[in-house]
Design an enzyme around this catalytic site. Structure first.
Site, PDB file in Angstrom:
ATOM      1  CG  ASP A 192       1.842   0.203  -4.981  1.00 18.49           C
ATOM      2  OD1 ASP A 192       2.664   1.002  -5.225  1.00 18.49           O
ATOM      3  OD2 ASP A 192       1.434  -0.271  -5.908  1.00 18.49           O
ATOM      4  CG  HIS A 266       5.127   0.906  -7.698  1.00 17.24           C
ATOM      5  ND1 HIS A 266       3.979   1.976  -6.919  1.00 17.24           N
ATOM      6  CD2 HIS A 266       4.614   1.258  -8.749  1.00 17.24           C
ATOM      7  CE1 HIS A 266       3.859   3.432  -7.779  1.00 17.24           C
ATOM      8  NE2 HIS A 266       3.952   2.362  -8.925  1.00 17.24           N
ATOM      9  CD  GLU A 330       3.153   5.087 -11.810  1.00 23.34           C
ATOM     10  OE1 GLU A 330       1.832   5.279 -12.383  1.00 23.34           O
ATOM     11  OE2 GLU A 330       2.450   4.145 -10.783  1.00 23.34           O
TER      12      GLU A 330
END
Length: 694
Positions: A192, A266, A330
């Protein structure tokens, strides 16, 4: 009165005793609840030294695991005997239709598990394990016949090891707890923005650089490592040897570990290690410590795809799972939009927008995985711009992603926020550890139905199952991870296994309480808070922040202080957009002042444009002030306390504010002013101070 004087009394007593001696015992408390359990008269006693026998090597390994787990949970110490020898417990192969199904028969003479597969035999042994360890010591098993098989094939938990590293020892204990309750997928979030945790031999900087960061806040910034003269780095990573051992450990317990390597977003930790991978021409060279969504994206150069394919090849060599998770969530597209090179590439490809480019990106990765005999799975954003032909969708933004995937003929796993996001607090009690502010209790999790009603039976066949996710931004320690995962993980086990329509929360809650105590005996500190009842303040003059009312819940979080770096830290329940608390109808009779425990927190949240909505710059003194209002938050401040004395203390400082006399019962409202968004002032508790002599 003598019995001989009334012979009917003696006869009735004899009949009652006979009935008690032969009446079936209560059904065994097994989680997940089996499809069918028929209890009959009789009890099987199992004491230390009782033997288990299994004919084949896999069965013998299951027998060894059963014996080891039984001892760890305080049950009788069992021994595994050679095939052909007599055994009180027998594991055998026989005809059972479902590949994960089993039959278990317990009589006063012994217990027999029958299954057609190694997995079914293991699950039968785990049901027996729960019966053997209901209480510590010698076991008394009711005579019972069980026929059992799962409802869904994917019964999973996700562990985020990127935000906080957990040791291999903890992960093994977690695997044991999962296996004992027939959970069969551990989704392992390994990369991440905040860390890259998996050793990749071809790219050593991924862990040399990407596995380490300086945590946010004054406390960590002042924690200087004498070897470097710089703030101490926090982190860790898993060597390939450690991963192989964990994968093998899980496989013996019929759990598949599904690795996740995030892309295209990420990506901050990866591009800190290898800046040439970034879409941004000037990426940060340090692994960041904020939570939230960073804009860092991989670029779309052939060399970057080569890097990702090489990484996935090493991942595939470590993890034999059918599925490889590539994230896809995201991915803020700003860096792609700002890159002339990427925009030119989009035009050449005929891709109309950045969502289409992500679809092209994911499809390219899917082709590579398919060429290696694997399948791609990703979060539901991979639907945007067009779903890769053979991709499976993990639906987290509600269930809509799963519904859309199933209707288009794609497989899906349900993992919706917030109900299956286990970083949410389990109760509103003051003894809950940090987490997201919204409470997601055991009953709410148990009520979740993983078969969307809007799907046809044919479409429902594409729902592989369900999974709960433990994101660990606010779950720093292994003990807290165990607390957040269980007993809610037991609800996931039952939803995924037990038949549709077989829900009884009161019965489940009793079994979950027993199961949680069993897990604690075997070294996994499952939460006790769901079984403690209402959180009644022990002291009427004190309230923890978690016992106060937030004025708003835009982004409500129970946050841990950043100091002290080592030792116990305060917890602050706050809305990071609007730090404001209410003590409703506080009894101020005889109260002269309030003592407020205040702390300052780093505003380490990537919230994009919403940062402009956070109130700051309203301070009167350099450090800001605590404002206490009487009669609600619309009232003007009754007391304003400058925070200069607290500003230099990275931990909690107690400040006092005198109150006007004769107030009676009033709503007390607490707010702060500050010069800038960071640091963020918060309160951990409030105490009412009586007048002198009271």
């Amino acid at each position: 009165m003598r019995a001989s004087a009334c012979p009917w009394i003696a006869a009735a007593a004899a009949l009652l005793l006979a009935a008690c001696a032969t009446a079936p015992a209560p059904a065994p408390m097994i989680t997940p609840a089996p499809v069918r359990a028929e209890v009959s008269a009789g009890v099987l006693r199992v004491a230390d030294g009782a033997s288990i026998v299994a004919a084949d090597p896999a069965g013998r390994r299951t027998a060894e695991i059963l014996a080891e787990l039984t001892a760890r949970a305080g049950g009788p110490r069992l021994r595994v005997t050679t095939p052909g020898a007599p055994g009180l417990i027998t594991l055998r192969k026989g005809e059972v239709k479902h590949p994960e199904g089993y039959e278990l028969e317990v009589t006063p003479a012994g217990a027999v598990v029958t299954a057609s597969t190694d997995a079914g035999q293991f699950y039968g042994a785990m049901s027996l394990w729960q019966m053997l360890t209901a209480t510590p010591g010698e076991a008394r098993l009711p005579a019972v016949r069980i026929a059992d098989a799962p409802r869904f094939g994917w019964r999973g938990l996700m562990l985020d090891s990127a935000r906080h590293y957990q040791s291999p020892a903890f992960i093994r204990t977690l695997i044991d707890a999962m296996a004992a309750h027939k959970l069969n997928v551990l989704h392992w979030h390994l990369t991440d923005d905040q860390a890259w945790r998996l050793e990749i031999k071809k790219y050593p900087k991924l862990t040399q650089v990407g596995a380490w960061r300086v945590p946010a806040g004054q406390g960590p910034a002042a924690d200087i490592d004498p070897a470097t003269g710089k703030p101490r780095l926090y982190g860790g990573f898993y060597s390939q040897d450690e991963v192989r051992a964990l994968v093998a450990y899980a496989a013996e317990r019929h759990i598949t570990i599904v690795p996740e390597i995030e892309m295209p977003g990420h990506a901050s930790a990866a591009v800190a290690a290898y800046p040439e991978l970034a879409a941004n021409p000037n990426p940060s060279r340090a692994v960041p410590a904020d939570w939230g969504v960073y804009p860092a994206l991989f670029n779309t150069e052939d060399a970057t795809f080569g890097f990702l394919e090489n990484v996935l090849d090493e991942v595939i060599a470590l993890f034999p799972s059918t599925y490889i998770h590539v994230g896809g969530d995201e991915a803020v597209k700003d860096e792609w939009k700002a890159s002339p090179r990427i925009q030119a590439q989009m035009k050449a490809l005929g891709v109309k927008d950045e969502h289409g480019l992500q679809s092209w990106f994911i499809q390219r990765m899917e082709r590579h995985l398919a060429s290696r005999g694997r399948r791609l799975i990703g979060w539901d954003e991979i639907l945007e711009g067009g779903l890769a032909p053979n991709a499976t969708v993990m639906s987290w933004r509600g269930i809509d992603g799963a519904v859309a995937a199933a209707r288009s003929g794609h497989d899906a796993v349900l993992s919706p926020a917030p109900v299956l996001y286990f970083d949410h607090r389990q109760t509103g009690r003051a003894d809950e550890p940090p987490g997201r502010g919204r409470v997601v209790g055991l009953e709410e999790v148990y009520a979740f139905d993983p078969a969307p009603a809007q799907l046809t039976p044919a479409e429902r066949s594409h729902i592989l199952g369900l999974q709960a996710n433990l994101w660990t931004e606010h779950v720093r320690t292994e003990g807290r991870a165990a607390h957040m995962l269980f007993p809610r993980g037991l609800a996931i086990a039952e939803i995924g296994w037990s038949p549709e329509g077989r829900r009884d929360f009161a019965d489940f809650s009793r079994r979950a309480a027993q199961g949680s105590a069993r897990l604690r005996r075997m070294g996994l500190p499952a939460a006790e808070t769901p079984f403690r009842g209402p959180d009644v303040p022990a002291d009427p003059r004190y309230r923890d922040s978690r016992q106060l009312k937030l004025c708003s819940e835009n982004i409500a979080l129970a946050l841990e202080d950043d100091a002290p770096v080592r030792g116990e830290r305060a917890v602050f329940l706050t809305d990071i957009m609007n730090p404001c608390w209410i003590w409703p109808q506080a009894d101020l009779a005889g109260v002269a002042a309030v003592r407020v425990d205040v702390g300052q927190l780093p505003f380490n949240f990537q919230i994009g444009a919403d940062i402009k909505k956070v109130v700051a710059g309203n301070n009167r003194t350099p450090a800001g002030e605590l404002e206490v209002r009487v009669g609600g938050c619309a009232a003007p401040p009754a007391v304003i306390v400058p925070l200069a004395q607290a500003a230099s203390n990275p931990a909690v400082t107690a400040v006092e504010a005198k109150l006007p006399p004769g107030l009676g019962r009033q709503d007390l409202c607490f707010t702060f002013t500050r010069p800038a968004v960071e640091p963020m002032w918060a309160l951990s508790g409030v105490r009412l101070l009586p007048e002198a002599g009271r």
